[in-house]
Design a protein around this motif. Structure first.
Motif, mmCIF file in Angstrom:
data_model
loop_
_atom_site.group_PDB
_atom_site.id
_atom_site.type_symbol
_atom_site.label_atom_id
_atom_site.label_comp_id
_atom_site.label_asym_id
_atom_site.label_seq_id
_atom_site.Cartn_x
_atom_site.Cartn_y
_atom_site.Cartn_z
ATOM 1 N N HIS A 65 -3.445 0.860 1.141
ATOM 2 C CA HIS A 65 -2.354 0.903 0.168
ATOM 3 C C HIS A 65 -0.992 1.046 0.851
ATOM 4 N N PHE A 66 -0.981 1.574 2.048
ATOM 5 C CA PHE A 66 0.271 1.851 2.758
ATOM 6 C C PHE A 66 0.615 0.771 3.782
ATOM 7 N N LEU A 67 -0.185 -0.278 3.887
ATOM 8 C CA LEU A 67 0.000 -1.267 4.945
ATOM 9 C C LEU A 67 0.687 -2.525 4.433
ATOM 10 N N GLY A 76 -9.350 -4.756 14.623
ATOM 11 C CA GLY A 76 -8.221 -4.146 15.315
ATOM 12 C C GLY A 76 -7.354 -3.294 14.412
ATOM 13 N N LEU A 77 -7.290 -3.652 13.115
ATOM 14 C CA LEU A 77 -6.492 -2.874 12.163
ATOM 15 C C LEU A 77 -7.021 -1.445 12.047
ATOM 16 N N TYR A 78 -8.334 -1.288 12.076
ATOM 17 C CA TYR A 78 -8.953 0.015 11.838
ATOM 18 C C TYR A 78 -9.221 0.796 13.120
ATOM 19 N N ARG A 79 -9.045 0.179 14.271
ATOM 20 C CA ARG A 79 -9.374 0.851 15.538
ATOM 21 C C ARG A 79 -8.587 2.142 15.757
ATOM 22 N N PRO A 80 -7.308 2.240 15.378
ATOM 23 C CA PRO A 80 -6.579 3.499 15.604
ATOM 24 C C PRO A 80 -6.907 4.614 14.607
ATOM 25 N N ARG A 116 -4.969 9.298 0.054
ATOM 26 C CA ARG A 116 -3.697 8.708 -0.383
ATOM 27 C C ARG A 116 -2.680 9.790 -0.713
ATOM 28 N N SER A 117 -3.112 10.864 -1.349
ATOM 29 C CA SER A 117 -2.191 11.951 -1.684
ATOM 30 C C SER A 117 -1.676 12.649 -0.432
ATOM 31 N N ALA A 118 -2.523 12.747 0.590
ATOM 32 C CA ALA A 118 -2.098 13.376 1.837
ATOM 33 C C ALA A 118 -1.044 12.540 2.554
ATOM 34 N N LEU A 119 -1.157 11.230 2.457
ATOM 35 C CA LEU A 119 -0.212 10.338 3.146
ATOM 36 C C LEU A 119 1.083 10.127 2.373
ATOM 37 N N ALA A 120 1.069 10.355 1.059
ATOM 38 C CA ALA A 120 2.224 10.025 0.220
ATOM 39 C C ALA A 120 3.523 10.686 0.658
ATOM 40 N N PRO A 121 3.555 11.986 1.006
ATOM 41 C CA PRO A 121 4.841 12.584 1.401
ATOM 42 C C PRO A 121 5.430 11.965 2.671
ATOM 43 N N ALA A 122 4.570 11.464 3.543
ATOM 44 C CA ALA A 122 5.056 10.874 4.790
ATOM 45 C C ALA A 122 5.595 9.465 4.578
ATOM 46 N N LEU A 123 5.050 8.741 3.586
ATOM 47 C CA LEU A 123 5.443 7.354 3.345
ATOM 48 C C LEU A 123 5.685 7.155 1.844
ATOM 49 N N PRO A 124 6.696 7.827 1.286
ATOM 50 C CA PRO A 124 6.862 7.818 -0.169
ATOM 51 C C PRO A 124 7.110 6.438 -0.768
ATOM 52 N N GLU A 125 7.796 5.556 -0.063
ATOM 53 C CA GLU A 125 8.106 4.252 -0.637
ATOM 54 C C GLU A 125 6.906 3.303 -0.610
ATOM 55 N N LEU A 126 5.823 3.725 0.027
ATOM 56 C CA LEU A 126 4.599 2.930 0.021
ATOM 57 C C LEU A 126 3.487 3.617 -0.760
ATOM 58 N N ALA A 127 3.773 4.799 -1.280
ATOM 59 C CA ALA A 127 2.738 5.592 -1.950
ATOM 60 C C ALA A 127 2.422 5.017 -3.327
ATOM 61 N N GLY A 128 1.192 5.236 -3.755
ATOM 62 C CA GLY A 128 0.780 4.833 -5.090
ATOM 63 C C GLY A 128 0.013 5.948 -5.768
#
Length: 265
Positions: A65-67, A76-80, A116-128
């Motif tokens: 959702h954030f990509l 390769g997308l998921y390797r990191p 997704r909720s954990a990532l939202a504060p770090a990337l608010p403009e990509l959050a859903g």
């Protein structure tokens, strides 16, 4: 530079003695790698025990959702991304022979909500915001029109709205996260031809989306009656007690009442 986010999500009581179950998620960004740790209660006597590959798929579903959608979705997308599902033998890291028939919905949707909720504060403009969880009715009986048994898996009773994104309201009655918006219900007339029911209403439920700067997608009203016979209805899934997760301060407009009415016509 390191950054760490933590969140919790709940799987609802399965009515078999489990009680509400908490999924804890910790996301740590370390340079060009992401580390995700999930913890959950032990497996239960129900079909909501998720095996590792299903749980990891739910984590990936949340992350994409954030990509940038133009990035190729290859290995390769998921390797990191490093996923630790915690202790073996839990509802998110199940061990055989734990039942798992519903796990692409529950607890996969709960895992995705937590990440997704954990990532939202770090990337608010990509959050859903979270999507409505699958909560489905099935109907079993003998069709009086030809005296044959039937089973009806009622998608129309299951689909709710999708979460809003930055700059966009959520889609109405889009289906479950597991189906990624690809689920369809079919024409009412086709359903009534196949199953001995009469559909009175199948329509959008006004004001059912969670309010916010951009509102969540609307759910639906599905009202039907059974024709000239008795039938057994079952219900399974999640989302009756706790709404899907809103993010970035949005509210939850939510009613946990679902009403069934039996009427012989």
């Amino acid at each position: 530079r390191q950054r760490q986010m933590c969140i919790r999500d709940r799987v609802e009581d399965n009515c078999r003695g489990s009680g509400d179950m908490e999924i804890r998620c910790k996301v740590r960004i370390d340079a060009d790698e992401m580390h995700i740790r999930l913890d959950a209660p032990p497996t239960v006597n129900s079909y909501i025990n998720s095996y590792p590959f299903n749980s990891i798929s739910a984590v990936y579903t949340a992350i994409i959702h954030f990509l940038d959608p133009n990035i190729p979705h290859n290995e390769g997308l998921y390797r990191p991304i490093n996923v630790d599902l915690g202790e073996y033998g839990t509802i998110i890291n199940a061990s055989e022979p734990a039942a798992c028939g519903l796990t692409t919905n529950t607890p996969a949707e709960n895992i995705a909500d937590a990440v997704r909720s954990a990532l939202a504060p770090a990337l608010p403009e990509l959050a859903g915001g979270g999507w409505a969880h699958a909560c489905i009715n099935s109907l079993f009986g003998t069709d009086p029109r030809h005296n044959e048994p039937y089973a009806y898996f009622s998608h129309m009773s299951a689909w709710g709205g999708g979460g809003a994104f930055w700059g966009q309201d959520g889609e109405a009655v889009v289906g479950t996260l597991a189906a990624a918006g690809a689920a369809m219900t079919g024409d009412i007339e086709v359903v009534e031809h196949a199953v001995p029911i009469h559909v009175h209403r199948y329509e959008l439920d006004p004001d059912s989306g969670c309010p916010g700067r951009w509102r969540g997608g609307l759910g639906c009203v599905f009202e039907f009656s059974i024709l000239d016979h008795d039938a057994l209805m079952t219900q399974f899934g999640d989302g009756m007690k706790y709404p899907p997760a809103s993010v970035l301060g949005a509210e939850s407009a939510y009613s946990n009442e679902r009403v069934f009415r039996k009427q012989i016509l």
